[in-house]
Design a protein around this motif. Structure first.
Motif, PDB file in Angstrom:
ATOM      1  N   ASP A 137       0.970  -1.178   0.022  1.00 48.91           N
ATOM      2  CA  ASP A 137      -0.114  -0.428  -0.082  1.00 48.91           C
ATOM      3  C   ASP A 137       0.684   0.717  -0.468  1.00 48.91           C
ATOM      4  N   ILE A 140       2.638   2.015  -3.461  1.00 51.30           N
ATOM      5  CA  ILE A 140       1.154   2.513  -4.655  1.00 51.30           C
ATOM      6  C   ILE A 140       1.585   3.631  -3.897  1.00 51.30           C
ATOM      7  N   ARG A 196      -2.064  -3.728 -10.103  1.00 47.51           N
ATOM      8  CA  ARG A 196      -3.200  -3.592 -10.638  1.00 47.51           C
ATOM      9  C   ARG A 196      -4.058  -4.625 -10.009  1.00 47.51           C
ATOM     10  N   THR A 198      -3.372  -6.352  -6.868  1.00 50.59           N
ATOM     11  CA  THR A 198      -3.793  -5.131  -5.072  1.00 50.59           C
ATOM     12  C   THR A 198      -4.783  -4.223  -5.679  1.00 50.59           C
ATOM     13  N   LEU A 199      -4.540  -3.559  -6.484  1.00 54.17           N
ATOM     14  CA  LEU A 199      -5.754  -2.566  -6.747  1.00 54.17           C
ATOM     15  C   LEU A 199      -7.191  -3.257  -7.259  1.00 54.17           C
ATOM     16  N   LYS A 202      -8.770  -5.160  -4.070  1.00 53.24           N
ATOM     17  CA  LYS A 202      -9.060  -4.325  -2.954  1.00 53.24           C
ATOM     18  C   LYS A 202     -11.125  -3.253  -3.771  1.00 53.24           C
ATOM     19  N   ASP A 204     -10.171  -1.186  -5.494  1.00 54.22           N
ATOM     20  CA  ASP A 204      -9.839   0.657  -5.844  1.00 54.22           C
ATOM     21  C   ASP A 204     -10.406   0.600  -7.923  1.00 54.22           C
ATOM     22  N   ARG A 206      -8.873   2.884  -9.717  1.00 55.34           N
ATOM     23  CA  ARG A 206      -7.597   3.891 -10.193  1.00 55.34           C
ATOM     24  C   ARG A 206      -7.051   2.833 -11.205  1.00 55.34           C
TER      25      ARG A 206
END
Length: 242
Positions: A137, A140, A196, A198-199, A202, A204, A206
């Protein structure tokens, strides 16, 4: 066996203390909150007195050039206290590839820490770990804005902090290596792809933009941050993220 864990209230240190005590050792957490200051030397002699093993898990508050002074002063103080207290084994946690990225001030500082330990006259062990899953995190956020995250495609091999703690505790409980043990997570990812994933996991929205000049790992070439010959930890990133 008595083990003084310097930095023993932090992310890895608290887990090392727990694992050593569970194995029947006497692991004592030492940190600023317990009156131990590695820079001024306050409380160090008392913290390591009578300890069979000293484990140093303290970290510099910055990752810039100032980190060199932190590790030089803290290691000089700790080695002196360890000698005075009669410690027979000194363990530090370092980073895989630390000797191969001189462009990073923090890596040069960690290598200095290793060199001070190796020359300190106390039997020692160095545990080098790959990048922590727990810090993804933060990686990022370094290059993120409201809509996107910029990350290079640098290969990394993330490891869970609990696996790092297990490896450090294992080394601390054993005979000195007088050398280095490398540990790593079981999987290698390009950093942008890991961002990518991870987001996405989650929720996310973005976008991750592949940018070879983004972030602190932009200067790293090749697979310096990985080690396929290291002792591989059991935790996969997808399982850890869950």
């Amino acid at each position: 066996m008595k083990v003084a864990v310097i930095g023993g209230t932090g992310l890895v240190g608290s887990q090392v203390v727990e694992k050593l005590n569970a194995a029947g050792h006497e692991a004592v957490p030492c940190s600023k909150s317990t009156g131990v200051d590695v820079l001024s030397g306050q409380g160090l002699d008392e913290a390591v007195a009578g300890a069979d093993v000293v484990v140093n898990l303290t970290n510099s508050p910055t990752f810039d050039e100032a980190s060199l002074a932190f590790f030089r002063t803290s290691m000089d103080n700790l080695v002196a206290a360890g000698k005075k207290g009669g410690a027979g084994h000194f363990v530090v946690l370092s980073i895989v590839g630390v000797d191969r990225v001189p462009e990073l001030d923090y890596y040069r500082a960690k290598l200095l820490q290793e060199n001070i330990l190796a020359a300190g006259g106390i039997p020692y062990s160095i545990v080098r770990a790959t990048q922590f899953m727990d810090f993804m995190d933060a990686v990022i956020s370094m290059t993120a804005d409201a809509d996107s995250v910029r990350l290079p495609a640098t290969p990394i091999q993330p490891i869970a902090s609990r696996d790092v703690a297990a490896a450090v505790a294992d080394v601390a409980a054993g005979p000195p290596l007088d050398g280095i043990r490398n540990i790593a997570g079981p999987d290698v990812f390009p950093l942008d792809e890991l961002g990518r994933f991870t987001l996405s996991r989650k929720g996310d929205s973005r976008t991750v933009v592949t940018d070879p000049a983004a972030g602190m790992f932009a200067v790293v070439e090749g697979d310096v941050l990985t080690d396929r010959q290291a002792r591989l930890a059991p935790t996969h990133y997808s399982d850890w993220l869950s």
